[in-house]
Design a protein around this motif. Sequence first.
Motif, PDB file in Angstrom:
ATOM      1  N   PHE A 277       0.925  -1.315  -0.005  1.00  0.00           N
ATOM      2  CA  PHE A 277       0.153   0.052  -0.087  1.00  0.00           C
ATOM      3  C   PHE A 277       1.057   1.246   0.019  1.00  0.00           C
ATOM      4  O   PHE A 277       2.057   1.291   0.729  1.00  0.00           O
ATOM      5  CB  PHE A 277      -1.097  -0.030   1.186  1.00  0.00           C
ATOM      6  CG  PHE A 277      -1.878  -0.943   1.165  1.00  0.00           C
ATOM      7  CD1 PHE A 277      -2.999  -1.001   0.524  1.00  0.00           C
ATOM      8  CD2 PHE A 277      -1.563  -2.356   1.997  1.00  0.00           C
ATOM      9  CE1 PHE A 277      -3.991  -2.239   0.633  1.00  0.00           C
ATOM     10  CE2 PHE A 277      -2.648  -3.614   2.123  1.00  0.00           C
ATOM     11  CZ  PHE A 277      -3.790  -3.184   1.233  1.00  0.00           C
ATOM     12  N   ALA A 278       0.289   2.213  -0.653  1.00  0.00           N
ATOM     13  CA  ALA A 278       1.071   3.415  -0.906  1.00  0.00           C
ATOM     14  C   ALA A 278       0.270   4.717  -1.185  1.00  0.00           C
ATOM     15  O   ALA A 278      -0.805   4.337  -1.150  1.00  0.00           O
ATOM     16  CB  ALA A 278       2.298   3.346  -2.110  1.00  0.00           C
ATOM     17  N   ASP A 279       0.692   5.875  -0.734  1.00  0.00           N
ATOM     18  CA  ASP A 279       0.139   7.087  -1.157  1.00  0.00           C
ATOM     19  C   ASP A 279       0.317   7.496  -2.587  1.00  0.00           C
ATOM     20  O   ASP A 279       1.419   7.298  -2.958  1.00  0.00           O
ATOM     21  CB  ASP A 279       0.708   8.233  -0.032  1.00  0.00           C
ATOM     22  CG  ASP A 279      -0.584   9.371  -0.149  1.00  0.00           C
ATOM     23  OD1 ASP A 279      -0.055  10.267  -1.153  1.00  0.00           O
ATOM     24  OD2 ASP A 279      -1.386   9.544   0.464  1.00  0.00           O
ATOM     25  N   SER A 280      -0.590   7.957  -3.368  1.00  0.00           N
ATOM     26  CA  SER A 280      -0.330   8.390  -4.607  1.00  0.00           C
ATOM     27  C   SER A 280       0.580   9.581  -4.766  1.00  0.00           C
ATOM     28  O   SER A 280       1.220   9.389  -5.927  1.00  0.00           O
ATOM     29  CB  SER A 280      -1.922   8.887  -5.213  1.00  0.00           C
ATOM     30  OG  SER A 280      -2.305   9.964  -4.392  1.00  0.00           O
ATOM     31  N   THR A 281       0.859  10.354  -3.939  1.00  0.00           N
ATOM     32  CA  THR A 281       2.037  11.201  -4.054  1.00  0.00           C
ATOM     33  C   THR A 281       3.301  10.502  -4.190  1.00  0.00           C
ATOM     34  O   THR A 281       4.190  11.160  -4.799  1.00  0.00           O
ATOM     35  CB  THR A 281       1.893  12.222  -2.800  1.00  0.00           C
ATOM     36  OG1 THR A 281       2.128  11.428  -1.577  1.00  0.00           O
ATOM     37  CG2 THR A 281       0.456  12.968  -2.766  1.00  0.00           C
TER      38      THR A 281
END
Length: 343
Positions: A277-281
């Motif tokens: 999981f990761a942040d779109s930024t």
Amino acid sequence: MDTASDLLPVVYADESSNSGQNLLDPDQPVFTLAGVHLSDELAGSIVDEVRSQLPRTQGEPKYGSLARSSVGRKALKRAFGSLPEGSVRSFLMDKRFMVVTKLVDVLVEPLADADGLDLYEDQRGLALAELLRMAGPVLGDETAFHRMLKAFVDWVRQRVATEDFFSAIAAYRASIPEEHADFAGWIELLECCRGVADATAADLAAGEQSDVLDPAVPALYCLCTSFGEALERFRLVHDTSKVIDRNATLLRMVHLLPDLARPGHFNDPLPAVQIDFADSTAHPQLQIADWAAGAVRQWAAHLAVGGGDRFSEELADVVKPWVVGAVWPTGEVDRRASGPGGR
């Protein structure tokens, strides 16, 4: 040193309009999930090109903000035009139709199975869901039909008692005129599922069937299966998602479960050997996945409820090739997902 998973292709996925198990939210009639497989360099250049066309004061270019301005819409169309064929895939769901498929899935299928009838063979369950969807609001009172669907959703979410849910079923059946007695028989079938409902209610209360109405998990499995046809095994990076995180173990073990659409077979293994999981930024691919999911959702919502603007219509030729599966009423988009609920 690179690990084996580091050397695998990477698919980046993001959702649009996920209201969880609240499938009857009138403001979010469609759920979409999009995945992209792009190199860091190409994804970065596409995102940078979009940013160059926007005011410097604008923050992260999410689909919602881009689609509201003429400059943003032009930037999106240019970005979509630069995506290689096959690099984007999407799965979509008409949430109201998913409610009907799950009504069949949760209540009727176990009863049929106990009688030795496979409701998934020849897509019988899907045919029943289509019948209920098409005839329900017409052959009986439309308001009572929608109250029955809402009662089902509220019951799964443990907001109403089983007795209240079955009272809504009975009220709808009572609204069907005598000349449609054949159709009323199908609603009487739902009433015969009280024993199944009592057992299911106990499971729900024990937390053994959490997220049963959330579209994210079946959509992700179908999307990954589609990418697996081209990439075989890959690593999945998903935008932060609590429901996917909760069900990650289930997804990794899905090959141990029977494939209800293929009697005698087990589900295919999840081609994603690792889910992160990761942040779109942090990843331009996740930003592009956000744009793709938003575009498919806007076009599909235009189909589901009508209305929309010219941009919704312009998106059709762009996004239709991305759709690899759907839980959707017959005849409006290509449905490649098997069985009620897209399982």
